[in-house]
Design a protein around this motif. Structure first.
Motif, short mmCIF file in Angstrom:
data_model
loop_
_atom_site.label_atom_id
_atom_site.label_comp_id
_atom_site.label_asym_id
_atom_site.label_seq_id
_atom_site.Cartn_x
_atom_site.Cartn_y
_atom_site.Cartn_z
N UNK A 129 17.36 -3.55 -3.50
CA UNK A 129 16.32 -3.66 -4.54
C UNK A 129 15.20 -2.65 -4.34
N UNK A 130 14.84 -2.37 -3.08
CA UNK A 130 13.74 -1.46 -2.78
C UNK A 130 14.31 -0.15 -2.23
N UNK A 131 13.62 0.94 -2.53
CA UNK A 131 14.00 2.25 -2.01
C UNK A 131 12.77 2.96 -1.47
N UNK A 132 12.85 3.40 -0.22
CA UNK A 132 11.76 4.14 0.38
C UNK A 132 12.12 5.62 0.39
N UNK A 133 11.12 6.45 0.14
CA UNK A 133 11.33 7.90 0.20
C UNK A 133 10.06 8.56 0.70
N UNK A 134 10.21 9.78 1.17
CA UNK A 134 9.06 10.48 1.73
C UNK A 134 9.05 11.92 1.26
N UNK A 135 7.87 12.36 0.87
CA UNK A 135 7.63 13.76 0.54
C UNK A 135 6.96 14.38 1.75
N UNK A 136 7.74 15.09 2.55
CA UNK A 136 7.21 15.62 3.81
C UNK A 136 6.09 16.64 3.58
N UNK A 137 6.20 17.40 2.53
CA UNK A 137 5.20 18.43 2.26
C UNK A 137 3.84 17.82 1.93
N UNK A 138 3.87 16.63 1.33
CA UNK A 138 2.62 15.96 0.93
C UNK A 138 2.25 14.83 1.88
N UNK A 139 3.03 14.63 2.94
CA UNK A 139 2.76 13.51 3.88
C UNK A 139 2.59 12.20 3.12
N UNK A 169 1.73 6.03 -0.69
CA UNK A 169 0.82 6.08 0.45
C UNK A 169 0.75 7.52 0.93
N UNK A 170 -0.45 8.06 0.90
CA UNK A 170 -0.66 9.44 1.34
C UNK A 170 -1.42 9.45 2.66
N UNK A 171 -0.88 10.17 3.63
CA UNK A 171 -1.56 10.36 4.91
C UNK A 171 -2.38 11.64 4.83
N UNK A 172 -3.65 11.52 5.21
CA UNK A 172 -4.52 12.70 5.17
C UNK A 172 -5.32 12.79 6.45
N UNK A 191 1.71 15.72 13.68
CA UNK A 191 3.10 15.34 13.51
C UNK A 191 3.20 13.90 13.04
N UNK A 192 4.23 13.62 12.24
CA UNK A 192 4.49 12.25 11.77
C UNK A 192 5.88 11.85 12.23
#
Length: 121
Positions: A66-76, A22-25, A30-31
């Motif tokens: 079973x599930x893993x969430x991660x975030x790429x802050x540079x790409x939102x 999921x990409x925020x654009x 701020x997030x």
């Protein structure tokens, strides 16, 4: 205006894996948090996983391990790696964001359009 665009849903056999993105654009100041909810027919929308301030994570008990969430802050962008999928994981998965748009001073809640995940037995 902020948009959340999801990808990665589909059909998989039980025990298989899928990865949602999921990409925020848009005009984002701020997030605070991003995450995933899901909703299956006849049930309320429920939290699956969330990442807060890009660091702290939380999961529904049903998906822990079973599930893993991660975030790429540079790409939102937020990802949900789903392993060991079960038929009961079948649902529409919605991306969620708590975001301050440029020009605003308050966090607002944004939703993606949803992506279908179907797990066959």
């Amino acid at each position: 205006q902020v948009q959340l665009v999801e990808s990665g849903g589909g059909l998989v056999q039980a025990g298989g894996s899928l990865r949602l993105s999921c990409a925020a654009s848009g005009s984002i100041l701020s997030i605070a948090s991003m995450g995933w909810y899901r909703q299956s027919p006849g049930k309320q929308r429920e939290l699956v996983a969330i990442v807060i301030s890009g660091v702290t994570t939380d999961y529904a008990d049903s998906v822990k391990g079973r599930f893993t969430i991660s975030r790429d802050n540079a790409r939102n962008t937020v990802y949900l790696q789903m392993n060991g999928l079960k038929p009961e994981d079948t649902a529409v998965y919605y991306c969620y964001g708590r975001i301050v748009p440029n020009g605003s001073s308050a966090y607002q809640t944004w939703w993606g359009q949803g992506t279908q995940v179907t797990v066959s037995s």
